[in-house]
Design a protein around this motif. Structure first.
Motif, mmCIF file in Angstrom:
data_model
loop_
_atom_site.group_PDB
_atom_site.id
_atom_site.type_symbol
_atom_site.label_atom_id
_atom_site.label_comp_id
_atom_site.label_asym_id
_atom_site.label_seq_id
_atom_site.Cartn_x
_atom_site.Cartn_y
_atom_site.Cartn_z
ATOM 1 N N SER A 70 -8.333 0.933 -3.542
ATOM 2 C CA SER A 70 -8.699 1.347 -4.899
ATOM 3 C C SER A 70 -10.210 1.289 -5.090
ATOM 4 C CB SER A 70 -8.006 0.463 -5.936
ATOM 5 O OG SER A 70 -6.596 0.608 -5.857
ATOM 6 N N VAL A 101 -4.292 -2.935 -1.342
ATOM 7 C CA VAL A 101 -4.291 -1.969 -2.438
ATOM 8 C C VAL A 101 -5.604 -2.053 -3.201
ATOM 9 C CG1 VAL A 101 -3.249 -1.397 -4.670
ATOM 10 C CG2 VAL A 101 -1.797 -1.834 -2.678
ATOM 11 N N GLU A 145 2.410 1.967 -3.397
ATOM 12 C CA GLU A 145 1.563 2.315 -4.533
ATOM 13 C C GLU A 145 0.708 3.551 -4.316
ATOM 14 O OE1 GLU A 145 -0.419 -0.733 -6.621
ATOM 15 O OE2 GLU A 145 1.076 -2.279 -6.161
ATOM 16 N N LEU A 188 0.826 -1.198 0.000
ATOM 17 C CA LEU A 188 0.000 0.000 0.000
ATOM 18 C C LEU A 188 0.862 1.250 0.000
ATOM 19 C CD1 LEU A 188 -2.949 1.177 0.349
ATOM 20 C CD2 LEU A 188 -2.445 1.244 2.800
#
Length: 468
Positions: free
Chosen positions: A426, A422, A282, A279
């Motif tokens: 998202s 992630v 990104e 996490l």
């Protein structure tokens, strides 16, 4: 001069038809406000009921072609029932058909009555995106005066003129003044504020503003609010964009670019540490630590202050991570049952206090005990489940409580692979983007439907910006 005679909280829009009401609600929703539309069958008291839960209440009277006295009475009843509002708007047809003068006079009288202040209307009927423009006090449709279009022969509301002041005075004795395009753009040397000041000093009840663009509407509204002073309340008279401009000038709107996602981790598993590392690789992540061991815990209030500062500084693309364990060095070999039970509650309480001060676009929780503690602390009655992103990682929105409608993803500490966190964050980003494009609607019985609404529990007081 700052201030604009802010008389209450929230916005009331009275529209003369439902399609116009919906379009205006959507325009306010795009500014970040929670907006609801009510049909003509709703009693006046419904406006006050919904005003306690929505930032903008738009009521359709379906009175565009009604007798003027009926349209005026409906306006008065709604404004009185809603009570003092920060902004009252008379949403009229973009081609000025219907009861323009009667409803404007009624709105001004009702606002004076409910606030005890002078009320002046900013009549800015331009709708640039729909090619309705106002030039020299006249309304143009695709560049043509209204009386030169088929609207002059409208079977229910024929338009004999495009002169806005003349149309107002057909139904009401209103003292009007004109804010010309040269003043709006500042090309006449005096600027819009000087024209507004003169109009107000001369006793104007309605200020008619020229505009070719949305920026012109913003300029006119800003000048009106800055010159109005604290003893005056502005009333919008327009097809929607002018009142949105007034709301911006009054400091009622929010930023629409979004807010950060708040991630909360109380899991110490190796998989969780791997997921949090991914996490941080990104997304732009601000980490706030809360060690699991009592001996390493910060002083009372220190974590709350750190989380508060992180959320205040975070941008709309950021993630703020409140975590007990990030890497191997944070792992506590042994933790007692009392501390294991205490930690989720402390994390949840810290989150609640932060959310009382800051808006987030979504909440991610990893660790079953942490998720349960968050539901309890945030007074959520349940989760409106949207989907299972991966097995045992579930997305939905809070049901009930002050944060109803807030997008949430929960997962266990041993769930998924390295990229699962992630993927969860998202998903919250996508859900927030969709929510900002929707207008909150009402369910039967008056309860707001919030499954697709970005939550913001209240309108903060936003000091009005000074002229640049």
């Amino acid at each position: 001069m700052s201030g604009g005679g802010r008389a209450g909280h929230g916005v009331l829009v009275v529209a003369d038809d439902l399609t116009g009401a919906n379009a205006t609600a959507a325009a306010f929703a795009r500014t970040g406000l929670r907006a609801v539309t009510l049909g003509a069958d709703q009693p006046p008291d419904a406006a006050a009921e919904f005003a306690s839960r929505f930032d903008v209440v738009v009521v359709s009277t379906d009175a565009r072609h009604s007798p003027p006295e009926h349209a005026a009475a409906r306006m008065r009843d709604l404004v009185r029932a809603a009570g003092p509002r920060a902004l009252v708007s008379n949403r009229v047809d973009s081609t000025l058909r219907g009861n323009l003068g009667a409803t404007t006079a009624a709105a001004l009288a009702a606002v004076r009555e409910t606030t005890g202040r002078r009320a002046v209307a900013l009549c800015a009927p331009a709708h640039p995106e729909a090619r309705r423009l106002t030039v020299q006090g006249c309304q143009l449709l695709d560049g043509v005066r209204l009386e030169e279009t088929e609207l002059a022969r409208d079977p229910r509301s024929p338009l004999p003129t495009s002169d806005v002041a003349a149309l107002l005075r057909r139904q009401a004795e209103l003292r009007t003044a004109h804010l010309p395009l040269a003043a709006v753009t500042g090309t006449d040397g005096g600027g819009p504020r000087a024209h507004v000041a003169r109009a107000l000093a001369d006793g104007a009840e309605v200020l008619i503003a020229d505009a070719l663009t949305t920026e012109h509407l913003d300029r006119a509204a800003a000048a009106a609010v800055r010159e109005g002073g604290d003893d005056l309340v502005w009333v919008g008279v327009d097809p929607g964009p002018g009142s949105v401009a007034l709301a911006r000038a009054l400091g009622l709107t929010r930023h629409t670019a979004g807010a950060p996602v708040l991630a909360v981790s109380g899991s110490a598993t190796r998989l969780t540490r791997l997921q949090l590392a991914r996490l941080r690789a990104e997304f732009p992540v601000t980490v706030v630590r809360m060690p699991a061991a009592p001996s390493s815990a910060p002083a009372p209030g220190e974590t709350e202050a750190a989380l508060d500062a992180a959320l205040a500084a975070a941008g709309p693309e950021d993630v703020v991570l409140l975590a007990t364990v990030l890497d191997d060095a944070d792992v506590v070999e042994r933790i007692g049952p009392e501390d294991a039970e205490r930690l989720p509650r402390v994390l949840a309480r810290t989150v609640r206090r932060a959310l009382e001060r800051h808006t987030v676009d979504g909440l991610f929780a990893t660790g079953g005990d942490v998720a349960a503690a968050l539901f309890a602390e945030l007074s959520a009655r349940g989760l409106d489940v949207e989907e299972e992103l991966v097995p045992l990682a579930v997305a939905g929105t809070f049901v009930g409580g002050p944060w109803a409608g807030l997008p949430v993803v929960t997962k266990g500490g041993l769930v998924g692979d390295a990229g699962t966190t992630v993927a969860c964050v998202s998903h919250l980003r996508r859900a927030a983007a969709v929510a900002r494009r929707h207008v909150r609607a009402a369910e039967a019985g008056g309860a707001p439907h919030t499954a697709h609404t970005r939550h913001a529990p209240h309108i903060p007081h936003i000091p009005q910006e000074e002229a640049s």
